[in-house]
Each structure stands twice: as C-alpha cells, then as structure tokens.
Write an enzyme that holds these catalytic residues in place. Structure first.
Site, PDB file in Angstrom:
ATOM      1  N   LYS A  22       6.535   5.997   9.749  1.00 44.83           N
ATOM      2  CA  LYS A  22       5.487   5.237  10.434  1.00 44.83           C
ATOM      3  C   LYS A  22       5.415   5.615  11.918  1.00 44.83           C
ATOM      4  O   LYS A  22       4.340   5.731  12.497  1.00 44.83           O
ATOM      5  CB  LYS A  22       5.760   3.730  10.321  1.00 44.83           C
ATOM      6  CG  LYS A  22       5.530   3.154   8.934  1.00 44.83           C
ATOM      7  CD  LYS A  22       5.718   1.648   8.991  1.00 44.83           C
ATOM      8  CE  LYS A  22       5.635   0.998   7.638  1.00 44.83           C
ATOM      9  NZ  LYS A  22       5.884  -0.452   7.702  1.00 44.83           N
ATOM     10  N   ASP A  84       2.529  -5.347   8.683  1.00 45.84           N
ATOM     11  CA  ASP A  84       2.911  -5.787   7.344  1.00 45.84           C
ATOM     12  C   ASP A  84       1.779  -5.386   6.408  1.00 45.84           C
ATOM     13  O   ASP A  84       0.604  -5.486   6.776  1.00 45.84           O
ATOM     14  CB  ASP A  84       3.149  -7.303   7.309  1.00 45.84           C
ATOM     15  CG  ASP A  84       3.987  -7.701   6.098  1.00 45.84           C
ATOM     16  OD1 ASP A  84       4.678  -6.834   5.518  1.00 45.84           O
ATOM     17  OD2 ASP A  84       3.961  -8.881   5.713  1.00 45.84           O
ATOM     18  N   GLY A 165       6.197   3.824  -2.433  1.00 46.20           N
ATOM     19  CA  GLY A 165       5.701   2.522  -2.893  1.00 46.20           C
ATOM     20  C   GLY A 165       4.784   2.638  -4.101  1.00 46.20           C
ATOM     21  O   GLY A 165       5.116   3.285  -5.097  1.00 46.20           O
ATOM     22  N   TYR A 166       3.609   2.032  -3.998  1.00 44.48           N
ATOM     23  CA  TYR A 166       2.666   1.990  -5.115  1.00 44.48           C
ATOM     24  C   TYR A 166       1.735   3.203  -5.150  1.00 44.48           C
ATOM     25  O   TYR A 166       0.768   3.211  -5.917  1.00 44.48           O
ATOM     26  CB  TYR A 166       1.822   0.702  -5.024  1.00 44.48           C
ATOM     27  CG  TYR A 166       2.642  -0.570  -5.104  1.00 44.48           C
ATOM     28  CD1 TYR A 166       2.942  -1.163  -6.330  1.00 44.48           C
ATOM     29  CD2 TYR A 166       3.127  -1.185  -3.946  1.00 44.48           C
ATOM     30  CE1 TYR A 166       3.690  -2.325  -6.398  1.00 44.48           C
ATOM     31  CE2 TYR A 166       3.882  -2.346  -4.001  1.00 44.48           C
ATOM     32  CZ  TYR A 166       4.158  -2.911  -5.228  1.00 44.48           C
ATOM     33  OH  TYR A 166       4.902  -4.058  -5.298  1.00 44.48           O
TER      34      TYR A 166
HETATM   35  P1  IMP Z   1       5.439  -2.685   4.677  1.00 38.88           P
HETATM   36  O1  IMP Z   1       4.952  -4.000   5.172  1.00 38.88           O
HETATM   37  O2  IMP Z   1       4.767  -1.516   5.320  1.00 38.88           O
HETATM   38  O3  IMP Z   1       6.926  -2.565   4.638  1.00 38.88           O
HETATM   39  O4  IMP Z   1       4.951  -2.628   3.152  1.00 38.88           O
HETATM   40  C1  IMP Z   1       5.371  -3.566   2.171  1.00 38.88           C
HETATM   41  C2  IMP Z   1       5.376  -2.888   0.818  1.00 38.88           C
HETATM   42  O5  IMP Z   1       4.040  -2.488   0.486  1.00 38.88           O
HETATM   43  C3  IMP Z   1       6.206  -1.618   0.761  1.00 38.88           C
HETATM   44  O6  IMP Z   1       7.534  -1.900   0.407  1.00 38.88           O
HETATM   45  C4  IMP Z   1       5.513  -0.832  -0.336  1.00 38.88           C
HETATM   46  O7  IMP Z   1       5.951  -1.255  -1.607  1.00 38.88           O
HETATM   47  C5  IMP Z   1       4.064  -1.240  -0.174  1.00 38.88           C
HETATM   48  N1  IMP Z   1       3.332  -0.269   0.648  1.00 38.88           N
HETATM   49  C6  IMP Z   1       3.084  -0.356   1.985  1.00 38.88           C
HETATM   50  N2  IMP Z   1       2.384   0.711   2.402  1.00 38.88           N
HETATM   51  C7  IMP Z   1       2.186   1.467   1.305  1.00 38.88           C
HETATM   52  C8  IMP Z   1       1.528   2.715   1.098  1.00 38.88           C
HETATM   53  O8  IMP Z   1       0.984   3.359   2.015  1.00 38.88           O
HETATM   54  N3  IMP Z   1       1.536   3.181  -0.170  1.00 38.88           N
HETATM   55  C9  IMP Z   1       2.120   2.533  -1.210  1.00 38.88           C
HETATM   56  N4  IMP Z   1       2.774   1.386  -1.060  1.00 38.88           N
HETATM   57  C10 IMP Z   1       2.790   0.853   0.184  1.00 38.88           C
END
Ligand code: IMP
Length: 209
Positions: A22, A84, A165-166
């Site tokens: 990030k 988030d 992630g997804y």
């Molecule tokens: P965070 O708030 O960026 O930590 O995201 C929370 C959760 O959302 C992560 O643990 C991933 O499972 C999912 N996520 C966030 N950004 C992405 C992305 O760009 N691609 C796929 N999954 C994501």
C-alpha cells in the site's frame, strides 16, 4: 528536480499501515504529481516505531479508518491517515463488508474467506458486488474522509494468482479478467483503493497550496 534542490520543506504524514504494498502504491502516485505540487513525506507505522496492529473494532469502514488514524494522532501527535476496505456482495446483503478480513473467522487465510464467499454464492444468479475503500485523514486535529469504489461481479470460481484477498473471484465491470488475472499496474489504476487515494492526494495538493 528533487524537493531538496527546490528547497521545499516537506511535511510529515503517517499512513497507519504496516503494508509495504500500500505504501509503495501511494508513494508512486504522489511522485506522479511532481514535487512542485505535493510537499508531503509519507511515513509508515514501522517508520515511526509503532509495531502494534491497530484494532478495527467497529461496524463501519468509516469508523475503523478513523479509529486507526486517531490512534496515531493521539499517541504520536502526527498528521495521519488510515484506510479500511470491504467487499460488498449484493446477494449477501452487503457481506462480507466491514468483516472482509476475518469473514471465515479470526486468524483465517485469504483462501478461507474466498471459499466461504464461493459457498454462499453457489447457485446464486445475482453476482453484483463492489470493493469500497474509505480513507480517514486527521490533519491539524480535524477529520476528513475520502472514498473509492469499483463495481464488478463475483465469479463462480477463483481465477488467476496475482493480487491478494478476494482478487481471484472479483471481476471489475467492463473487464473479462478477474483482479488476480490482470497486471497489477492495471488493477492499481482502476481499484477502489486507487480511487480513494487519488482523492486524498488531490486534497493534500490543495491544502499544500
Ligand atoms: P484492508 O482494510 O485493506 O486491510 O482490507 C480488508 C480486507 O479486504 C483484506 O483482508 C482483504 O481480504 C480484502 N481486500 C482489501 N483490498 C482488497 C483488494 O484490493 N483485493 C482483494 N481483496 C481486498
């Protein structure tokens, strides 16, 4: 020309994350604007000696992002922002949403989360979904929010091995590839996070003069 050569004093701004990916993305976007427009130097939590995982106990992305930014502001008195992100699936009433990171339970892996989503979406015709990112910034003690989202659909099975992630099960609107199949540069151009970051950067450039 470097900022030092221009004799511009850089202001410190903390990104409340331990995620190097990030940080790299943000610094690269800032550098594209050019040194004459943005005078912020970005520090990570590790850079300021904060090794804790900041809790995300709330039920909205806004509250979690602001809680993380406030955590840094209160302890380090430095301007700070945090993000988030949630995947919102319409057929699942917006789940996993704010619970995206731990959808399959505490300590679960990305693969566990993806499997849970695929199971819940089995046989479902309505596949529409979106990623939504909220960034909360605290500057001179005042809070500001920025948001980015990308619409798309949930695939029947995972495709591709890029991203995280997804990504393997999310196909952005107007594309025939999942996020995990497309080059990272392309994902970073159109993603929820990129859009939120662009708004943050525009704001920073503005308050910068
Ligand atoms: P965070 O708030 O960026 O930590 O995201 C929370 C959760 O959302 C992560 O643990 C991933 O499972 C999912 N996520 C966030 N950004 C992405 C992305 O760009 N691609 C796929 N999954 C994501």
């Amino acid at each position: 020309m470097e900022n030092d050569e221009l004799n511009i004093s850089m202001m410190k701004l903390v990104f409340a994350t331990h995620n190097e990916h990030k940080l790299k993305e943000l610094r690269s976007k800032l550098s594209q604007l050019g040194p004459d427009r943005v005078h912020w130097e970005i520090f990570s939590l590790d850079d300021i000696g904060c090794t804790e995982e900041i809790p995300e106990p709330h039920e909205t992305l806004q509250e979690n992002a602001m809680a993380k930014a406030r955590y840094v502001w209160e302890r380090y008195s430095l301007p700070c922002f945090a993000d988030d992100t949630g995947l919102e699936i319409d057929a699942l009433d917006g789940r996993p949403g704010v619970y995206s990171a731990r959808y399959a339970g505490e300590g679960c892996s990305f693969a566990d989360n993806v499997l849970k989503v695929l199971k819940e979406m089995k046989g479902e015709h309505r596949r529409s979904a979106r990623f939504r990112t909220v960034i909360a910034l605290i500057l001179e003690g005042e809070g500001h929010y920025f948001e980015g989202q990308v619409e798309g659909s949930i695939l029947e099975e995972g495709r591709g091995d890029g991203g995280f992630g997804y990504d393997p099960v999310f196909m952005p609107e107007g594309y025939a590839l999942s996020f995990a199949e497309m080059p990272l540069s392309e994902k970073n151009r159109i993603s929820h996070r990129a859009r939120a970051v662009e708004q943050l950067i525009e704001f920073l450039a503005m308050v910068d003069g």
